[in-house]
Scaffold this motif. Structure first.
Motif, PDB file in Angstrom:
ATOM      1  N   ARG A 200      44.207  40.708  47.450  1.00  0.00           N
ATOM      2  CA  ARG A 200      44.121  41.805  46.456  1.00  0.00           C
ATOM      3  C   ARG A 200      42.822  42.531  46.262  1.00  0.00           C
ATOM      4  NH1 ARG A 200      47.032  37.712  43.943  1.00  0.00           N
ATOM      5  NH2 ARG A 200      45.185  36.861  42.873  1.00  0.00           N
ATOM      6  N   GLU A 201      41.967  42.587  47.298  1.00  0.00           N
ATOM      7  CA  GLU A 201      40.786  43.225  47.315  1.00  0.00           C
ATOM      8  C   GLU A 201      40.816  44.430  48.484  1.00  0.00           C
ATOM      9  OE1 GLU A 201      38.519  43.048  45.240  1.00  0.00           O
ATOM     10  OE2 GLU A 201      38.889  41.386  44.173  1.00  0.00           O
ATOM     11  N   PRO A 202      40.296  45.636  48.341  1.00  0.00           N
ATOM     12  CA  PRO A 202      39.379  45.784  47.289  1.00  0.00           C
ATOM     13  C   PRO A 202      40.006  46.213  46.142  1.00  0.00           C
ATOM     14  CG  PRO A 202      39.621  47.576  49.102  1.00  0.00           C
ATOM     15  CD  PRO A 202      40.267  46.625  49.467  1.00  0.00           C
ATOM     16  N   SER A 203      39.509  46.363  45.042  1.00  0.00           N
ATOM     17  CA  SER A 203      40.074  46.440  43.545  1.00  0.00           C
ATOM     18  C   SER A 203      39.683  48.000  43.216  1.00  0.00           C
ATOM     19  CB  SER A 203      39.766  45.247  42.702  1.00  0.00           C
ATOM     20  OG  SER A 203      38.329  45.332  42.588  1.00  0.00           O
ATOM     21  N   GLU A 204      40.297  48.494  42.310  1.00  0.00           N
ATOM     22  CA  GLU A 204      40.060  49.792  41.793  1.00  0.00           C
ATOM     23  C   GLU A 204      38.918  49.673  40.627  1.00  0.00           C
ATOM     24  OE1 GLU A 204      41.597  52.566  42.639  1.00  0.00           O
ATOM     25  OE2 GLU A 204      43.052  51.392  44.106  1.00  0.00           O
TER      26      GLU A 204
ATOM     27  N   VAL B 178      29.846  45.992  48.469  1.00  0.00           N
ATOM     28  CA  VAL B 178      30.771  44.944  48.917  1.00  0.00           C
ATOM     29  C   VAL B 178      29.766  43.548  49.134  1.00  0.00           C
ATOM     30  CG1 VAL B 178      32.421  43.824  50.823  1.00  0.00           C
ATOM     31  CG2 VAL B 178      32.367  46.485  50.438  1.00  0.00           C
ATOM     32  N   VAL B 179      30.367  42.316  48.709  1.00  0.00           N
ATOM     33  CA  VAL B 179      29.775  41.211  48.875  1.00  0.00           C
ATOM     34  C   VAL B 179      30.727  40.305  49.859  1.00  0.00           C
ATOM     35  CG1 VAL B 179      28.432  41.442  46.763  1.00  0.00           C
ATOM     36  CG2 VAL B 179      30.466  40.313  46.673  1.00  0.00           C
ATOM     37  N   MET B 180      30.114  39.219  50.325  1.00  0.00           N
ATOM     38  CA  MET B 180      30.729  38.020  50.756  1.00  0.00           C
ATOM     39  C   MET B 180      30.740  36.797  49.777  1.00  0.00           C
ATOM     40  SD  MET B 180      29.524  37.504  54.533  1.00  0.00           S
ATOM     41  CE  MET B 180      30.845  36.203  55.136  1.00  0.00           C
ATOM     42  N   HIS B 181      32.080  36.750  49.168  1.00  0.00           N
ATOM     43  CA  HIS B 181      32.164  35.778  48.192  1.00  0.00           C
ATOM     44  C   HIS B 181      32.089  34.246  48.831  1.00  0.00           C
ATOM     45  CE1 HIS B 181      32.973  34.125  44.314  1.00  0.00           C
ATOM     46  NE2 HIS B 181      34.229  33.475  44.674  1.00  0.00           N
TER      47      HIS B 181
ATOM     48  N   ASN C  99      36.856  36.741  52.869  1.00  0.00           N
ATOM     49  CA  ASN C  99      35.780  36.619  51.623  1.00  0.00           C
ATOM     50  C   ASN C  99      35.426  37.837  51.132  1.00  0.00           C
ATOM     51  OD1 ASN C  99      34.003  36.830  53.701  1.00  0.00           O
ATOM     52  ND2 ASN C  99      33.030  34.597  53.361  1.00  0.00           N
ATOM     53  N   TRP C 100      35.564  39.023  51.768  1.00  0.00           N
ATOM     54  CA  TRP C 100      34.997  40.343  51.070  1.00  0.00           C
ATOM     55  C   TRP C 100      35.681  40.470  49.673  1.00  0.00           C
ATOM     56  CZ3 TRP C 100      34.964  44.144  55.881  1.00  0.00           C
ATOM     57  CH2 TRP C 100      34.450  43.508  56.804  1.00  0.00           C
ATOM     58  N   ASN C 101      34.560  41.082  48.938  1.00  0.00           N
ATOM     59  CA  ASN C 101      34.961  41.462  47.554  1.00  0.00           C
ATOM     60  C   ASN C 101      34.167  42.827  47.336  1.00  0.00           C
ATOM     61  OD1 ASN C 101      36.152  41.241  45.045  1.00  0.00           O
ATOM     62  ND2 ASN C 101      34.547  40.074  44.484  1.00  0.00           N
ATOM     63  N   ASN C 102      34.718  43.696  46.686  1.00  0.00           N
ATOM     64  CA  ASN C 102      33.776  44.934  46.259  1.00  0.00           C
ATOM     65  C   ASN C 102      33.496  44.638  44.559  1.00  0.00           C
ATOM     66  OD1 ASN C 102      36.891  45.204  45.478  1.00  0.00           O
ATOM     67  ND2 ASN C 102      36.326  47.454  45.029  1.00  0.00           N
ATOM     68  N   VAL C 103      32.237  44.954  44.282  1.00  0.00           N
ATOM     69  CA  VAL C 103      31.642  44.724  42.948  1.00  0.00           C
ATOM     70  C   VAL C 103      30.855  45.976  42.987  1.00  0.00           C
ATOM     71  CG1 VAL C 103      31.148  42.044  43.613  1.00  0.00           C
ATOM     72  CG2 VAL C 103      29.815  43.704  44.113  1.00  0.00           C
ATOM     73  N   ARG C 104      30.491  45.802  41.488  1.00  0.00           N
ATOM     74  CA  ARG C 104      29.482  47.054  41.101  1.00  0.00           C
ATOM     75  C   ARG C 104      28.172  46.814  41.670  1.00  0.00           C
ATOM     76  NH1 ARG C 104      30.619  47.179  34.502  1.00  0.00           N
ATOM     77  NH2 ARG C 104      32.884  47.693  34.467  1.00  0.00           N
ATOM     78  N   CYS C 105      27.643  47.912  41.948  1.00  0.00           N
ATOM     79  CA  CYS C 105      26.550  48.163  42.780  1.00  0.00           C
ATOM     80  C   CYS C 105      25.167  47.672  41.918  1.00  0.00           C
ATOM     81  CB  CYS C 105      26.180  49.379  43.503  1.00  0.00           C
ATOM     82  SG  CYS C 105      27.556  49.828  44.684  1.00  0.00           S
TER      83      CYS C 105
END
Length: 237
Positions: free
Chosen positions: A188-192, A198-201, A211-217
């Motif tokens: 369910r990533e990348p999310s809106e 992007v980070v490796m979780h 394990n890629w996940n988009n986050v706030r910069c």
């Protein structure tokens, strides 16, 4: 009657002594300098000349190798005292600075838990070390990164991937676009939303390579992985 006395004249011819056979033989011609040289002498001289040639080559190339080593060391970044190297071929040596991990033709730096900041700050830290946030091109590289972080507690590592102004366009820090067949997004990533970095979780599950996940910069709680090219040392002459 008185007897008559007859005188006879006897002449003795002086016979010359027999000739000395040695004296009658012809005088021998003296041997030349080359004829007096033993047969083994040329072989001995050849061996000596060969040894001298080898010694001369050593005298020439050993200082040259030392010069190459000094030139190589001068090309390294400052404060690089120890190197981790891999002999790729008989004449090619790939090296990384102390504290960096070597994989294929790149060096990787994994920040510690005390080195956390925002995505932008982490990219600046990599640039200060003459590198960038990691660009993941192949699955083997993703596997390598997971293997290096599998024993860590749950955390995030910034990688060099961000979303561009055009929604859904992801681009690496080297300006290359993402390859859809080489992505490792979590389910369910990348999310809106406004999560453009992007980070490796990391969650202690090395068997799960997605394990890629988009986050706030702007989040300042992320570690980071830097990548740079190896320092190549030519061992050949």
């Amino acid at each position: 009657m008185a007897s008559e006395i007859t005188y006879a004249e006897v002449k003795f011819n002086k016979t010359p002594p027999p000739a000395n056979p040695k004296a009658s033989s012809k005088k021998e011609t003296p041997l030349s300098l080359f004829q007096r040289i033993p047969f083994w002498f040329p072989w001995v001289m050849s061996g000596i000349l060969m040894l001298l040639s080898i010694a001369l080559l050593i005298c020439i190339f050993v200082p040259l190798r030392g010069w190459q080593t000094k030139t190589f060391l001068k090309s390294l970044p400052q404060n690089s005292t120890n190197l981790h190297c891999l002999l790729e071929t008989e004449q090619k040596l790939s090296c990384c600075k102390e504290g960096w991990k070597l994989f294929q033709s790149s060096c990787y730096y994994f920040s510690t838990a005390t080195q956390k900041s925002t995505w932008n700050n982490n990219e600046l830290k990599c640039m200060e070390m003459k590198s960038n946030l990691v660009v993941i091109n192949v699955e083997a590289e993703q596997d390598f990164l997971i293997n290096q972080t599998k024993n860590l507690r749950e955390t995030n590592f910034c990688i060099g991937l961000t979303e561009q102004e055009k929604k859904g366009e992801w681009r690496w820090v080297d300006r290359t676009t993402i390859n859809s067949t080489r992505t490792f997004w979590r389910e369910r990533e990348p999310s809106e939303g406004d999560e453009h970095c992007v980070v490796m979780h990391i969650e202690g599950r090395p068997e799960n390579k997605n394990n890629w996940n988009n986050v706030r910069c702007s989040h300042d709680s992320h570690q980071y992985i830097c990548e740079s090219k190896t320092f190549v040392f030519d061992c050949g002459f």
